[in-house]
Design a protein around this motif. Sequence first.
Motif, PDB file in Angstrom:
ATOM      1  N   ASP A   1       3.497  -3.095  -5.471  1.00 11.66           N
ATOM      2  CA  ASP A   1       2.081  -3.369  -5.213  1.00 11.66           C
ATOM      3  C   ASP A   1       1.547  -4.417  -6.188  1.00 11.66           C
ATOM      4  O   ASP A   1       0.785  -5.322  -5.789  1.00 11.66           O
ATOM      5  CB  ASP A   1       1.287  -2.069  -5.318  1.00 11.66           C
ATOM      6  CG  ASP A   1      -0.177  -2.251  -4.988  1.00 11.66           C
ATOM      7  OD1 ASP A   1      -0.509  -3.221  -4.273  1.00 11.66           O
ATOM      8  OD2 ASP A   1      -1.003  -1.438  -5.440  1.00 11.66           O
ATOM      9  N   SER A   2       1.920  -4.324  -7.433  1.00 18.43           N
ATOM     10  CA  SER A   2       1.447  -5.288  -8.425  1.00 18.43           C
ATOM     11  C   SER A   2       1.935  -6.699  -8.112  1.00 18.43           C
ATOM     12  O   SER A   2       1.164  -7.671  -8.201  1.00 18.43           O
ATOM     13  CB  SER A   2       1.911  -4.868  -9.825  1.00 18.43           C
ATOM     14  OG  SER A   2       1.378  -3.598 -10.173  1.00 18.43           O
TER      15      SER A   2
ATOM     16  N   GLY B   1       3.440   1.079  -3.635  1.00 15.37           N
ATOM     17  CA  GLY B   1       2.699   1.076  -4.887  1.00 15.37           C
ATOM     18  C   GLY B   1       3.546   0.572  -6.053  1.00 15.37           C
ATOM     19  O   GLY B   1       4.558  -0.110  -5.885  1.00 15.37           O
TER      20      GLY B   1
ATOM     21  N   GLY C   1       0.796  -1.223   0.000  1.00 14.13           N
ATOM     22  CA  GLY C   1       0.000   0.000   0.000  1.00 14.13           C
ATOM     23  C   GLY C   1       0.823   1.265   0.000  1.00 14.13           C
ATOM     24  O   GLY C   1       0.398   2.283  -0.564  1.00 14.13           O
ATOM     25  N   TYR C   2       2.019   1.236   0.601  1.00 15.39           N
ATOM     26  CA  TYR C   2       2.829   2.456   0.690  1.00 15.39           C
ATOM     27  C   TYR C   2       3.665   2.689  -0.564  1.00 15.39           C
ATOM     28  O   TYR C   2       3.689   3.792  -1.106  1.00 15.39           O
ATOM     29  CB  TYR C   2       3.733   2.386   1.918  1.00 15.39           C
ATOM     30  CG  TYR C   2       4.667   3.574   2.034  1.00 15.39           C
ATOM     31  CD1 TYR C   2       4.179   4.821   2.391  1.00 15.39           C
ATOM     32  CD2 TYR C   2       6.026   3.440   1.767  1.00 15.39           C
ATOM     33  CE1 TYR C   2       5.023   5.926   2.493  1.00 15.39           C
ATOM     34  CE2 TYR C   2       6.882   4.522   1.872  1.00 15.39           C
ATOM     35  CZ  TYR C   2       6.375   5.765   2.232  1.00 15.39           C
ATOM     36  OH  TYR C   2       7.223   6.851   2.312  1.00 15.39           O
TER      37      TYR C   2
ATOM     38  N   ARG D   1      -3.600  -3.354   3.080  1.00 15.35           N
ATOM     39  CA  ARG D   1      -3.171  -2.631   1.876  1.00 15.35           C
ATOM     40  C   ARG D   1      -4.113  -1.465   1.584  1.00 15.35           C
ATOM     41  O   ARG D   1      -3.667  -0.340   1.296  1.00 15.35           O
ATOM     42  CB  ARG D   1      -3.130  -3.589   0.694  1.00 15.35           C
ATOM     43  CG  ARG D   1      -2.890  -2.924  -0.657  1.00 15.35           C
ATOM     44  CD  ARG D   1      -2.915  -3.943  -1.783  1.00 15.35           C
ATOM     45  NE  ARG D   1      -2.859  -3.287  -3.092  1.00 15.35           N
ATOM     46  CZ  ARG D   1      -3.943  -2.861  -3.757  1.00 15.35           C
ATOM     47  NH1 ARG D   1      -5.147  -3.038  -3.226  1.00 15.35           N
ATOM     48  NH2 ARG D   1      -3.812  -2.269  -4.929  1.00 15.35           N
TER      49      ARG D   1
ATOM     50  N   MET E   1      -3.060   2.547   1.756  1.00 17.94           N
ATOM     51  CA  MET E   1      -3.176   3.448   0.610  1.00 17.94           C
ATOM     52  C   MET E   1      -3.927   4.728   0.988  1.00 17.94           C
ATOM     53  O   MET E   1      -3.636   5.810   0.476  1.00 17.94           O
ATOM     54  CB  MET E   1      -3.890   2.739  -0.545  1.00 17.94           C
ATOM     55  CG  MET E   1      -3.082   1.599  -1.146  1.00 17.94           C
ATOM     56  SD  MET E   1      -3.975   0.690  -2.441  1.00 17.94           S
ATOM     57  CE  MET E   1      -4.106   1.969  -3.693  1.00 17.94           C
TER      58      MET E   1
END
Length: 332
Positions: A154-155, A150, A147-148, A214, A218
């Motif tokens: 994140d993917s 990205g 979440g931080y 997550r 975000m």
Amino acid sequence: MTAPIETTGAEAETPPEAVLAGVKKADIEGRSLSRIAWTRFKRDKLAVAGGVVVILLVLMAVLAKPIEWAFGLDPNQFHQDLIDPALLAPKGSWGGMSWSHPLGVEPQYGRDMLARIIEGSWVSLLVAGGATLLSVIIGTVLGVVAGYYGGWVDSAISRLMDTFLAFPLLLFAIAISASVQDGFFGFNGLSLRIGVLIFVIGFFSWPYIGRIVRAQTMSLARREFVEAATSLGARGPYILFRELLPNLVAPILVYSTLIIPTNILFEAALSFLGVGIAPPQASWGGMLSNAVDLYTADPQFMFVPGLAIFITVLAFNLLGDGLRDALDPRSK
């Protein structure tokens, strides 16, 4: 220019203490967030009752061995004299209930039901608590990082979550538990089975809490306190574990109390299917499995472990709902 408001001498000389005369200190004292949450939680009587039951269950699980020793309870002692040899059912009514055996005895074997419920409590809570702790640790760490940061981080983590969620958890747990029953890396017996159950349940259920963390991360990553820490030169690890993680305690705590009963039911299901805790060790799921085989001898035998699981799951759910309402800043 506005003329100044004239005041009388009495009003001008009134000390501030006179204005607050008769007002108690508790009426004007500021309250912390934890105190506000505790006040909200106490208003929910069902949540308080659930919390009391959870505390009693945990104490019973922790003190299971001392309780058995103090009251002379043996979960594996046979009482064949209390069993009707023709029907394989307990003598007397209500499953052989008596002052010596308040919950009756097991059909065919005559083992004390109260002793086995107490003995099985620490197994069920240990497996459920350990699996919850493992899933929360993995899911929180990966969820905060995804979440931080990205981007590709994140993917990658999100696709990993999707992969774990695609596993048929029950079939996978049955396969792993059945394959290591005889031993694994020098471990065997009860400790191996408990460790395998904790690993299987916890390791493959972390994406659920990971998605929650997550999403919350975000949202928090765009708050002013994160931007202020970044402008002061704080780096990623500091922001993750000193700024973001403390603000995620509430949803993590609520999720943990809600997932524990799910893990208790999962452990009971595996023991019911014969790949969980092996006999003669008592477990609530194993007792239900035996109750199916001995249902014709004593149908009441299924009621006792089923009621223990029902009360435990209900208490944790009530506690989780109460914590969610108490920790929600938008609740009244």
